[in-house]
Motif scaffolding. Structure first.
Motif, mmCIF file in Angstrom:
data_model
loop_
_atom_site.group_PDB
_atom_site.id
_atom_site.type_symbol
_atom_site.label_atom_id
_atom_site.label_comp_id
_atom_site.label_asym_id
_atom_site.label_seq_id
_atom_site.Cartn_x
_atom_site.Cartn_y
_atom_site.Cartn_z
ATOM 1 N N UNK A 1 0.862 -1.187 0.000
ATOM 2 C CA UNK A 1 0.000 0.000 0.000
ATOM 3 C C UNK A 1 0.891 1.226 0.000
ATOM 4 N N UNK A 2 0.516 2.216 -0.789
ATOM 5 C CA UNK A 2 1.325 3.432 -0.803
ATOM 6 C C UNK A 2 0.443 4.672 -0.854
ATOM 7 N N UNK A 3 0.967 5.719 -0.228
ATOM 8 C CA UNK A 3 0.328 7.029 -0.237
ATOM 9 C C UNK A 3 1.289 7.984 -0.917
ATOM 10 N N UNK A 4 0.810 8.673 -1.947
ATOM 11 C CA UNK A 4 1.634 9.623 -2.689
ATOM 12 C C UNK A 4 0.983 10.994 -2.643
ATOM 13 N N UNK A 5 1.803 12.008 -2.437
ATOM 14 C CA UNK A 5 1.329 13.384 -2.440
ATOM 15 C C UNK A 5 2.196 14.219 -3.374
ATOM 16 N N UNK A 6 1.837 15.482 -3.519
ATOM 17 C CA UNK A 6 2.620 16.389 -4.348
ATOM 18 C C UNK A 6 3.753 17.046 -3.571
ATOM 19 N N UNK A 7 3.879 16.718 -2.301
ATOM 20 C CA UNK A 7 4.961 17.177 -1.447
ATOM 21 C C UNK A 7 5.245 16.091 -0.418
ATOM 22 N N UNK A 8 6.211 16.282 0.476
ATOM 23 C CA UNK A 8 6.556 15.259 1.471
ATOM 24 C C UNK A 8 5.335 14.726 2.221
ATOM 25 N N UNK A 9 5.316 13.409 2.409
ATOM 26 C CA UNK A 9 4.173 12.747 3.040
ATOM 27 C C UNK A 9 4.365 12.777 4.552
ATOM 28 N N UNK A 10 3.909 13.866 5.181
ATOM 29 C CA UNK A 10 4.066 14.053 6.615
ATOM 30 C C UNK A 10 2.720 13.955 7.310
ATOM 31 N N UNK A 11 2.775 13.775 8.655
ATOM 32 C CA UNK A 11 1.561 13.732 9.478
ATOM 33 C C UNK A 11 0.534 12.774 8.868
ATOM 34 N N UNK A 12 0.982 11.565 8.617
ATOM 35 C CA UNK A 12 0.170 10.587 7.892
ATOM 36 C C UNK A 12 -0.672 9.742 8.831
ATOM 37 N N UNK A 13 -1.946 9.598 8.495
ATOM 38 C CA UNK A 13 -2.817 8.652 9.192
ATOM 39 C C UNK A 13 -2.653 7.295 8.503
ATOM 40 N N UNK A 14 -1.982 6.366 9.171
ATOM 41 C CA UNK A 14 -1.617 5.091 8.564
ATOM 42 C C UNK A 14 -2.722 4.063 8.824
ATOM 43 N N UNK A 15 -3.312 3.484 7.778
ATOM 44 C CA UNK A 15 -4.389 2.507 7.961
ATOM 45 C C UNK A 15 -3.913 1.280 8.736
ATOM 46 N N UNK A 16 -4.826 0.682 9.452
ATOM 47 C CA UNK A 16 -4.471 -0.466 10.298
ATOM 48 C C UNK A 16 -4.025 -1.676 9.497
ATOM 49 N N UNK A 17 -4.364 -1.746 8.214
ATOM 50 C CA UNK A 17 -3.943 -2.900 7.419
ATOM 51 C C UNK A 17 -2.477 -2.807 6.999
ATOM 52 N N UNK A 18 -1.823 -1.673 7.252
ATOM 53 C CA UNK A 18 -0.401 -1.524 6.938
ATOM 54 C C UNK A 18 0.430 -2.158 8.056
ATOM 55 N N UNK A 19 1.182 -3.186 7.729
ATOM 56 C CA UNK A 19 1.915 -3.951 8.739
ATOM 57 C C UNK A 19 3.189 -3.244 9.169
ATOM 58 N N UNK A 20 4.066 -2.936 8.220
ATOM 59 C CA UNK A 20 5.293 -2.189 8.500
ATOM 60 C C UNK A 20 5.584 -1.276 7.312
ATOM 61 N N UNK A 21 6.357 -0.227 7.569
ATOM 62 C CA UNK A 21 6.730 0.677 6.487
ATOM 63 C C UNK A 21 7.959 0.153 5.756
ATOM 64 N N UNK A 22 7.920 0.229 4.430
ATOM 65 C CA UNK A 22 9.035 -0.262 3.611
ATOM 66 C C UNK A 22 9.496 0.808 2.618
ATOM 67 N N UNK A 23 9.199 2.067 2.908
ATOM 68 C CA UNK A 23 9.554 3.157 2.005
ATOM 69 C C UNK A 23 11.026 3.120 1.620
ATOM 70 N N UNK A 24 11.899 2.926 2.583
ATOM 71 C CA UNK A 24 13.337 2.928 2.325
ATOM 72 C C UNK A 24 13.937 1.529 2.257
ATOM 73 N N UNK A 25 13.094 0.510 2.149
ATOM 74 C CA UNK A 25 13.580 -0.867 2.039
ATOM 75 C C UNK A 25 13.669 -1.212 0.550
ATOM 76 N N UNK A 26 14.873 -1.204 0.038
ATOM 77 C CA UNK A 26 15.077 -1.371 -1.408
ATOM 78 C C UNK A 26 14.553 -2.697 -1.931
ATOM 79 N N UNK A 27 14.412 -3.690 -1.071
ATOM 80 C CA UNK A 27 13.922 -4.989 -1.528
ATOM 81 C C UNK A 27 12.528 -4.886 -2.139
ATOM 82 N N UNK A 28 11.757 -3.887 -1.681
ATOM 83 C CA UNK A 28 10.359 -3.794 -2.091
ATOM 84 C C UNK A 28 10.131 -2.812 -3.235
ATOM 85 N N UNK A 29 11.180 -2.196 -3.749
ATOM 86 C CA UNK A 29 10.998 -1.333 -4.912
ATOM 87 C C UNK A 29 10.695 -2.204 -6.128
ATOM 88 N N UNK A 30 9.871 -1.702 -7.013
ATOM 89 C CA UNK A 30 9.506 -2.483 -8.195
ATOM 90 C C UNK A 30 10.731 -2.862 -9.023
#
Length: 211
Positions: free
Chosen positions: A144-173
């Motif tokens: 699951x990903x949230x994209x904005x037109x600027x930095x994604x701050x103060x984010x309400x993270x849905x409960x179905x999101x297990x862990x963040x992988x934004x900077x985990x290169x293994x999960x990049x397409x």
């Protein structure tokens, strides 16, 4: 959404999903996205993306790469040529230009490595989210990903999101196309059992949404 758009950059945060929110996905037709990478190394990528918007046919998650291109050849309604730079703290250089669909199909059939995913769009709180269900050989990966037109701050993270992988290169397409999730899913699931909900710092106040 945040204002102040900056062209040729994307701002997003990405999350591993253990259990897809079926109630949110039910009744909606996904976009089928086929991405063929002609370069994917060290965070740099050159790809062609084919998209069948709101696809109403049956595409099982066992579907693979080039065969999907041939199957959906008449369903694609968008083709983009994209170059990307490495992800740095939720920000990545990205330049996209539209490409003739027929040319894109022929390029993708003739070269590169291809991945396929079914993308669902949902609106949660004040943000648009996409939920990607990857096909073989990256099944059963869900991101699951949230994209904005600027930095994604103060984010309400849905409960179905297990862990963040934004900077985990293994999960990049562009990494998954060379090192599919199915080849390391067992080791990651073992790793996951020893981790709590992990979210990136430095992006304001994260909160966990009940959605």
């Amino acid at each position: 959404m945040m204002g102040g758009t900056q062209p040729d950059f994307e701002f997003e945060r990405r999350f591993f999903v253990s259990h897809p929110p079926q109630d949110l996905l039910k009744g909606s037709d996904p976009n089928v996205i086929v991405q063929t990478y002609f370069l994917a190394e060290d965070g740099y990528a050159l790809r062609v993306r084919l998209q069948a918007t709101a696809f109403q046919g049956d595409l099982p998650l066992s579907s693979e790469g080039k065969s999907v291109i041939e199957t959906l050849e008449d369903s694609f309604d968008l083709c983009m040529l994209t170059v990307k730079g490495p992800m740095v703290g939720g920000t990545r250089y990205e330049a996209e230009r539209e490409l003739d669909i027929g040319i894109g199909i022929e390029m993708c059939l003739r070269g590169g490595k291809t991945l396929v995913k079914k993308r669902y769009g949902v609106w949660l709180d004040e943000d648009g989210w996409v939920i990607d269900l990857f096909c073989t050989p990256n099944a059963p990966l869900v991101i699951a990903e949230c994209e904005r037109t600027g930095p994604v701050t103060d984010l309400a993270i849905p409960s179905f999101c297990t862990i963040e992988v934004t900077d985990d290169a293994r999960f990049s397409n562009d990494s998954l196309v060379h090192n599919p999730y199915s080849t390391w899913v067992e080791s990651f699931q073992s790793e996951l059992r020893n981790r709590n909900h992990d979210y990136m710092g430095g992006f304001g106040d994260n909160s966990l949404s009940s959605l």
